[in-house]
Design a protein around this motif. Sequence first.
Motif, PDB file in Angstrom:
ATOM      1  N   GLU A 121       9.601   3.107  -8.758  1.00 43.83           N
ATOM      2  CA  GLU A 121       8.379   2.498  -8.060  1.00 43.83           C
ATOM      3  C   GLU A 121       7.787   1.424  -8.756  1.00 43.83           C
ATOM      4  N   ASP A 122       7.567   1.610 -10.189  1.00 44.40           N
ATOM      5  CA  ASP A 122       6.994   0.613 -11.103  1.00 44.40           C
ATOM      6  C   ASP A 122       7.911  -0.463 -11.201  1.00 44.40           C
ATOM      7  N   SER A 123       9.230  -0.337 -11.151  1.00 42.14           N
ATOM      8  CA  SER A 123      10.130  -1.381 -11.075  1.00 42.14           C
ATOM      9  C   SER A 123      10.197  -2.249 -10.205  1.00 42.14           C
ATOM     10  N   TYR A 124      10.111  -1.584  -9.059  1.00 42.38           N
ATOM     11  CA  TYR A 124       9.892  -2.396  -7.607  1.00 42.38           C
ATOM     12  C   TYR A 124       8.707  -3.271  -7.741  1.00 42.38           C
ATOM     13  N   LEU A 125       7.522  -2.649  -8.040  1.00 41.85           N
ATOM     14  CA  LEU A 125       6.253  -3.570  -8.091  1.00 41.85           C
ATOM     15  C   LEU A 125       6.558  -4.745  -9.121  1.00 41.85           C
ATOM     16  N   CYS A 126       6.953  -4.477 -10.239  1.00 40.52           N
ATOM     17  CA  CYS A 126       7.195  -5.370 -11.248  1.00 40.52           C
ATOM     18  C   CYS A 126       7.946  -6.642 -10.997  1.00 40.52           C
ATOM     19  N   ASN A 127       8.909  -5.913 -10.137  1.00 42.32           N
ATOM     20  CA  ASN A 127       9.961  -7.101  -9.658  1.00 42.32           C
ATOM     21  C   ASN A 127       9.355  -7.939  -8.598  1.00 42.32           C
ATOM     22  N   VAL A 128       8.771  -7.639  -7.682  1.00 38.75           N
ATOM     23  CA  VAL A 128       8.015  -8.498  -6.501  1.00 38.75           C
ATOM     24  C   VAL A 128       7.089  -9.064  -7.481  1.00 38.75           C
ATOM     25  N   ALA A 129       6.248  -8.648  -8.272  1.00 41.51           N
ATOM     26  CA  ALA A 129       5.320  -9.454  -9.007  1.00 41.51           C
ATOM     27  C   ALA A 129       5.775 -10.609  -9.855  1.00 41.51           C
ATOM     28  N   ILE A 130       6.921 -10.344 -10.408  1.00 44.17           N
ATOM     29  CA  ILE A 130       7.490 -11.431 -11.101  1.00 44.17           C
ATOM     30  C   ILE A 130       8.078 -12.478 -10.234  1.00 44.17           C
ATOM     31  N   ALA A 131       8.814 -12.273  -9.129  1.00 44.09           N
ATOM     32  CA  ALA A 131       9.390 -13.103  -8.412  1.00 44.09           C
ATOM     33  C   ALA A 131       7.984 -13.945  -7.767  1.00 44.09           C
ATOM     34  N   GLU A 153       0.901  -1.256   0.039  1.00 48.63           N
ATOM     35  CA  GLU A 153       0.047   0.076  -0.075  1.00 48.63           C
ATOM     36  C   GLU A 153       0.986   1.270   0.022  1.00 48.63           C
ATOM     37  N   LYS A 154       0.488   2.118  -0.858  1.00 43.32           N
ATOM     38  CA  LYS A 154       1.183   3.518  -0.719  1.00 43.32           C
ATOM     39  C   LYS A 154       0.071   4.664  -0.680  1.00 43.32           C
ATOM     40  N   ASN A 155      -0.169   5.491   0.072  1.00 42.26           N
ATOM     41  CA  ASN A 155      -0.993   6.730   0.116  1.00 42.26           C
ATOM     42  C   ASN A 155      -2.502   6.100   0.041  1.00 42.26           C
ATOM     43  N   SER A 156      -2.743   5.218   0.911  1.00 43.30           N
ATOM     44  CA  SER A 156      -4.082   4.314   0.820  1.00 43.30           C
ATOM     45  C   SER A 156      -4.451   3.630  -0.292  1.00 43.30           C
ATOM     46  N   GLU A 157      -3.483   3.501  -1.276  1.00 44.33           N
ATOM     47  CA  GLU A 157      -3.775   2.985  -2.679  1.00 44.33           C
ATOM     48  C   GLU A 157      -3.163   1.391  -2.611  1.00 44.33           C
ATOM     49  N   HIS A 158      -3.997   0.458  -2.938  1.00 46.87           N
ATOM     50  CA  HIS A 158      -3.432  -0.885  -2.498  1.00 46.87           C
ATOM     51  C   HIS A 158      -3.108  -1.651  -3.936  1.00 46.87           C
ATOM     52  N   PHE A 159      -1.931  -2.182  -3.966  1.00 50.70           N
ATOM     53  CA  PHE A 159      -1.604  -2.848  -5.176  1.00 50.70           C
ATOM     54  C   PHE A 159      -1.394  -4.307  -5.199  1.00 50.70           C
ATOM     55  N   PHE A 160      -2.051  -4.991  -6.182  1.00 49.87           N
ATOM     56  CA  PHE A 160      -2.184  -6.408  -6.196  1.00 49.87           C
ATOM     57  C   PHE A 160      -1.477  -6.841  -7.379  1.00 49.87           C
ATOM     58  N   THR A 161      -0.992  -8.361  -7.468  1.00 51.63           N
ATOM     59  CA  THR A 161      -0.906  -8.839  -8.731  1.00 51.63           C
ATOM     60  C   THR A 161      -1.715  -9.736  -9.040  1.00 51.63           C
ATOM     61  N   TYR A 162      -2.393  -9.907 -10.351  1.00 54.81           N
ATOM     62  CA  TYR A 162      -3.487 -10.716 -10.610  1.00 54.81           C
ATOM     63  C   TYR A 162      -3.121 -11.823 -11.603  1.00 54.81           C
ATOM     64  N   ARG A 163      -2.912 -13.042 -11.291  1.00 54.94           N
ATOM     65  CA  ARG A 163      -2.131 -14.158 -11.819  1.00 54.94           C
ATOM     66  C   ARG A 163      -3.314 -14.730 -13.296  1.00 54.94           C
TER      67      ARG A 163
END
Length: 308
Positions: free
Chosen positions: A121-131, A77-87
């Motif tokens: 920021e996107d690079s971080y999210l994509c890194n976690v999502a891929i792993a 979460e960042k600034n009350s926005e929540h980020f998910f990966t959808y497989r």
Amino acid sequence: MFAFQVSPLNRHGDIRHHDTFINRIWQSEQAHYLPVYRQTIATRSREETYIPHWQSYSELVDIFGSLEQKHLIYLGEKNSEHFFTYRLKDESSLDQLKAATPESAIELLGLRELFKSLPAEDSYLCNVAIAMEHWHNTHQFCGYCGSETYSNKAGFVRTCSNKSCQQEHFPRTDSAVICAITNNDKILLGRQTSWPEHRYSVIAGFVEPGETLEQAVAREGFEETGLRLKNINYFKSQPWPFPQSLMVGFTAETQDYDIQLRDKELENAKWFTRDDIRILTERQELELPSVFSISRELINQWLKCTSC
Ligand SMILES: [Zn+2]
């Protein structure tokens, strides 16, 4: 620039496994979903580049009919926005995504193709999502009894479906060491046969069970180059989701000069002065690793250092 050093999100590791937490947010307007499939990310074209194809809950429901929590991974979460990966379930899901956005070119792209153009920021999210996607794909079955596993606890646990087993499996990270070896004013760089012509880098290898990180550096250095290392010191680390490594960087010194490619993992290894590197790269006779990698960060640090 040296990638994956920014951690912009609160992962909520203390509460993400509570159903009440996920149930409160996953269908809300503050939930954003990044579709992923087998180490690739759904992207859409924008100007001359591709950006992650973030979707809302309602957009995904419109496309797929319904969403199941077992396909979600909570990223943070960042600034009350929540980020998910959808497989995505299969490649046909990509066709459904494409059909829903005919005005944009939707493509599944790997992180290597993407992260050169991504903000940190996107690079971080994509890194976690891929792993995480890779871990789910490779842990479909229980290593204890062979039964199928299922995803739960926001995607951070896979539990064995066998009632008499119920073993929980957690995301794995493979530890690897990477080391800049120097001898006075020279640095050792090596290359593998499969690399592009002129590409040289520092020495790296996986940590074996029962080893400290420093022991792994000394072993890999000796196996690959025959050099006996001393003054092995921690430098920095970098998650490296190709597919699931953590690269732990070190510097080390040696008094040896003679290089022996003992395990033949390297095709060649040579000593370089700072002038060698400057001149050879200018002539395009030496290609250093990507500026996003810890290997390049190690080399750059040594190039800048006048006292080491
Ligand atoms: Zn089991």
